[in-house]
Design an enzyme around this catalytic site. Structure first.
Site, PDB file in Angstrom:
ATOM      1  N   ASP A   1       0.838  -1.189   0.000  1.00 42.28           N
ATOM      2  CA  ASP A   1       0.000   0.000   0.000  1.00 42.28           C
ATOM      3  C   ASP A   1       0.884   1.254   0.000  1.00 42.28           C
ATOM      4  O   ASP A   1       1.504   1.573   1.009  1.00 42.28           O
ATOM      5  CB  ASP A   1      -0.898   0.021   1.232  1.00 42.28           C
ATOM      6  CG  ASP A   1      -1.905  -1.116   1.284  1.00 42.28           C
ATOM      7  OD1 ASP A   1      -1.820  -2.025   0.442  1.00 42.28           O
ATOM      8  OD2 ASP A   1      -2.769  -1.080   2.147  1.00 42.28           O
ATOM      9  N   HIS A   3      -0.327   4.363  -0.850  1.00 42.93           N
ATOM     10  CA  HIS A   3      -1.201   5.427  -0.341  1.00 42.93           C
ATOM     11  C   HIS A   3      -0.660   6.827  -0.601  1.00 42.93           C
ATOM     12  O   HIS A   3      -0.603   7.665   0.296  1.00 42.93           O
ATOM     13  CB  HIS A   3      -1.462   5.245   1.151  1.00 42.93           C
ATOM     14  CG  HIS A   3      -2.493   4.201   1.443  1.00 42.93           C
ATOM     15  ND1 HIS A   3      -3.803   4.326   1.067  1.00 42.93           N
ATOM     16  CD2 HIS A   3      -2.397   3.010   2.078  1.00 42.93           C
ATOM     17  CE1 HIS A   3      -4.480   3.271   1.455  1.00 42.93           C
ATOM     18  NE2 HIS A   3      -3.645   2.433   2.065  1.00 42.93           N
ATOM     19  N   ASP A  30      -4.113   0.086  -3.532  1.00 43.74           N
ATOM     20  CA  ASP A  30      -3.960   1.234  -2.633  1.00 43.74           C
ATOM     21  C   ASP A  30      -2.748   2.095  -2.989  1.00 43.74           C
ATOM     22  O   ASP A  30      -1.918   2.419  -2.159  1.00 43.74           O
ATOM     23  CB  ASP A  30      -3.906   0.792  -1.169  1.00 43.74           C
ATOM     24  CG  ASP A  30      -5.269   0.354  -0.654  1.00 43.74           C
ATOM     25  OD1 ASP A  30      -6.219   0.285  -1.456  1.00 43.74           O
ATOM     26  OD2 ASP A  30      -5.388   0.094   0.551  1.00 43.74           O
ATOM     27  N   ASN A  62      -9.082  -1.297  -2.644  1.00 37.27           N
ATOM     28  CA  ASN A  62     -10.300  -0.543  -2.336  1.00 37.27           C
ATOM     29  C   ASN A  62     -10.104   0.964  -2.521  1.00 37.27           C
ATOM     30  O   ASN A  62     -11.061   1.675  -2.818  1.00 37.27           O
ATOM     31  CB  ASN A  62     -10.794  -0.867  -0.932  1.00 37.27           C
ATOM     32  CG  ASN A  62      -9.768  -0.587   0.139  1.00 37.27           C
ATOM     33  OD1 ASN A  62      -8.610  -0.985   0.034  1.00 37.27           O
ATOM     34  ND2 ASN A  62     -10.182   0.077   1.194  1.00 37.27           N
ATOM     35  N   HIS A  63      -8.896   1.470  -2.393  1.00 35.43           N
ATOM     36  CA  HIS A  63      -8.677   2.912  -2.551  1.00 35.43           C
ATOM     37  C   HIS A  63      -8.640   3.352  -4.014  1.00 35.43           C
ATOM     38  O   HIS A  63      -8.590   4.546  -4.294  1.00 35.43           O
ATOM     39  CB  HIS A  63      -7.419   3.362  -1.814  1.00 35.43           C
ATOM     40  CG  HIS A  63      -7.629   3.417  -0.339  1.00 35.43           C
ATOM     41  ND1 HIS A  63      -8.040   4.551   0.320  1.00 35.43           N
ATOM     42  CD2 HIS A  63      -7.532   2.447   0.601  1.00 35.43           C
ATOM     43  CE1 HIS A  63      -8.164   4.301   1.601  1.00 35.43           C
ATOM     44  NE2 HIS A  63      -7.863   3.019   1.801  1.00 35.43           N
ATOM     45  N   HIS A 116      -5.845  -7.893  -3.170  1.00 38.45           N
ATOM     46  CA  HIS A 116      -5.733  -6.860  -2.148  1.00 38.45           C
ATOM     47  C   HIS A 116      -6.834  -7.035  -1.109  1.00 38.45           C
ATOM     48  O   HIS A 116      -8.005  -7.092  -1.437  1.00 38.45           O
ATOM     49  CB  HIS A 116      -5.852  -5.473  -2.782  1.00 38.45           C
ATOM     50  CG  HIS A 116      -5.758  -4.378  -1.769  1.00 38.45           C
ATOM     51  ND1 HIS A 116      -4.557  -3.892  -1.344  1.00 38.45           N
ATOM     52  CD2 HIS A 116      -6.712  -3.713  -1.085  1.00 38.45           C
ATOM     53  CE1 HIS A 116      -4.777  -2.962  -0.441  1.00 38.45           C
ATOM     54  NE2 HIS A 116      -6.075  -2.846  -0.267  1.00 38.45           N
TER      55      HIS A 116
END
Length: 145
Positions: A1, A3, A30, A62-63, A116
């Site tokens: 991730d 981010h 992500d 999910n992001h 993920h």
């Protein structure tokens, strides 16, 4: 991730080398949200994907779904805000469409299943996942199986 943390991506490349035909990467979702460099991360990964199509693989997380990365109330820096600050809604929509085209799972060498965030509590087969219309912005994970 990652981010949105470009420094993390650069550190990974520094430790493990840049992507190449002999140095493959799977980015397992992500890539955006929370940090302020999601655009730069995605464009960097996409550039390497164009340069070495068989060395870069990307699962969405999910992001990468619009219902998560446009949540302006939860994240100080969500991907939607980042795109609006740097570009405009059209660019955000193009990223969203591209994210929706990314797979939700990868099988490596016929042996390793990578997704993920995991799967639901029910037994799932690869054929079940292949039936999912990945071109949705965000599959309804709680109702797929």
């Amino acid at each position: 991730d990652l981010h949105g943390q470009l420094e993390d991506l650069l550190h990974i490349f520094q430790l493990n080398g840049l992507p190449s035909p002999r140095n493959q990467y799977l980015f397992n979702g992500d890539w955006v949200d929370r940090g302020d460099c999601g655009v730069e991360i995605v464009l960097t990964i996409f550039a390497f994907k164009v340069l070495y199509p068989n060395a870069i693989f990307m699962n969405r997380g999910n992001h990468e779904a619009t219902d998560v990365n446009s949540d302006v109330d939860t994240y100080a820096m969500c991907f939607y805000k980042e795109c609006m600050q740097k570009y405009d809604r059209e660019i955000y929509d193009m990223f969203s469409e591209t994210f929706a085209a990314c797979p939700i799972a990868t099988v490596i060498n016929g042996k390793f299943f990578v997704v993920h965030g995991g799967l639901c509590h029910k037994p799932v087969k690869i054929s079940d996942i292949q039936k999912i219309d990945r071109f949705q912005m965000h599959p309804p994970y709680d109702t797929i199986f």
